[in-house]
Motif scaffolding. Structure first.
Motif, short mmCIF file in Angstrom:
data_model
loop_
_atom_site.label_atom_id
_atom_site.label_comp_id
_atom_site.label_asym_id
_atom_site.label_seq_id
_atom_site.Cartn_x
_atom_site.Cartn_y
_atom_site.Cartn_z
N ASN A 1 3.88 -2.40 3.40
CA ASN A 1 3.94 -0.94 3.31
C ASN A 1 4.93 -0.56 2.21
O ASN A 1 6.03 -1.10 2.14
CB ASN A 1 4.38 -0.37 4.65
CG ASN A 1 4.25 1.12 4.71
OD1 ASN A 1 4.30 1.81 3.70
ND2 ASN A 1 4.09 1.65 5.90
N TYR B 1 0.03 1.01 0.52
CA TYR B 1 0.22 -0.43 0.67
C TYR B 1 0.28 -1.07 -0.70
O TYR B 1 -0.38 -0.66 -1.64
CB TYR B 1 -0.90 -1.05 1.50
CG TYR B 1 -0.68 -0.84 2.96
CD1 TYR B 1 0.14 -1.69 3.68
CD2 TYR B 1 -1.27 0.22 3.62
CE1 TYR B 1 0.36 -1.50 5.02
CE2 TYR B 1 -1.06 0.43 4.96
CZ TYR B 1 -0.25 -0.43 5.67
OH TYR B 1 -0.03 -0.24 6.99
N VAL B 2 1.09 -2.13 -0.80
CA VAL B 2 1.29 -2.82 -2.06
C VAL B 2 1.08 -4.31 -1.82
O VAL B 2 1.60 -4.86 -0.85
CB VAL B 2 2.72 -2.56 -2.60
CG1 VAL B 2 2.96 -3.29 -3.89
CG2 VAL B 2 2.95 -1.06 -2.77
N GLU B 3 0.33 -4.95 -2.70
CA GLU B 3 0.13 -6.39 -2.60
C GLU B 3 1.15 -7.06 -3.50
O GLU B 3 1.25 -6.76 -4.69
CB GLU B 3 -1.29 -6.75 -3.03
CG GLU B 3 -1.63 -8.20 -2.78
CD GLU B 3 -3.09 -8.50 -3.05
OE1 GLU B 3 -3.46 -9.67 -2.87
OE2 GLU B 3 -3.85 -7.60 -3.45
N LYS C 1 0.54 -8.31 1.76
CA LYS C 1 0.55 -6.84 1.66
C LYS C 1 1.71 -6.29 2.48
O LYS C 1 2.00 -6.77 3.57
CB LYS C 1 -0.76 -6.25 2.16
CG LYS C 1 -1.93 -6.56 1.26
CD LYS C 1 -3.18 -5.91 1.76
CE LYS C 1 -4.36 -6.29 0.88
NZ LYS C 1 -5.61 -5.76 1.38
N THR D 1 0.50 -14.52 -1.71
CA THR D 1 0.41 -13.06 -1.82
C THR D 1 0.36 -12.47 -0.42
O THR D 1 -0.17 -13.08 0.51
CB THR D 1 -0.84 -12.63 -2.60
OG1 THR D 1 -1.98 -13.13 -1.93
CG2 THR D 1 -0.81 -13.13 -4.02
N GLN E 1 -0.80 -5.65 -6.96
CA GLN E 1 -1.70 -4.50 -6.96
C GLN E 1 -1.11 -3.43 -6.04
O GLN E 1 -0.60 -3.73 -4.97
CB GLN E 1 -3.09 -4.90 -6.47
CG GLN E 1 -4.10 -3.79 -6.53
CD GLN E 1 -5.49 -4.28 -6.09
OE1 GLN E 1 -5.66 -5.43 -5.72
NE2 GLN E 1 -6.45 -3.39 -6.13
#
Length: 124
Positions: free
Chosen positions: A98, A85-87, A96, A94, A79
């Protein structure tokens, strides 16, 4: 004594004016530097769900070894948030990260396809 007091009063005001001028100069310098820096920024990286990415590993910053690879992955984007921020999903978990620490990963393309070109020898 009265002249000394007046002289001291004028010196204090001159000092205050110099301080304000220095403050204004530093503010204008900061604005110019920010404009220069912002003009040279690259576009915002946008990631979509399903993209493969590599993560920059900053732990190697102080003793990486000269030829140590600093990018780990590939990871799958689960996501992407509007706050950069990107998961990511990888190695059965999983996390997160930057978005500035990421770059797109492209799978290798199979280049072994050969054209069906027939060359005929020249007749002398």
């Amino acid at each position: 004594m009265e002249k000394a007091g007046i002289n001291r009063f004028l010196q204090m005001h001159e000092l205050e004016e110099l301080r304000l001028e220095a403050y204004e100069n530093s503010s204008s310098y900061k604005e110019k530097t920010k404009r220069w820096h912002d003009a040279r920024l690259k576009g915002v990286k946008e990631f979509e769900t399903g993209d493969k990415v590599l993560v920059f590993n900053s732990r190697f910053k102080f003793s990486p070894g000269k030829l140590k690879f600093r990018w780990t992955g590939p990871y799958l984007v689960k996501q992407a948030f509007p706050s950069v921020y990107v998961e990511l999903f990888g190695n059965e978990n999983t996390f997160k990260v930057n978005g500035h620490r990421l770059k797109l990963y492209f799978d290798r393309v199979d280049t072994t396809v050969q054209d069906d070109i027939t060359f005929f020898p020249k007749a002398n």
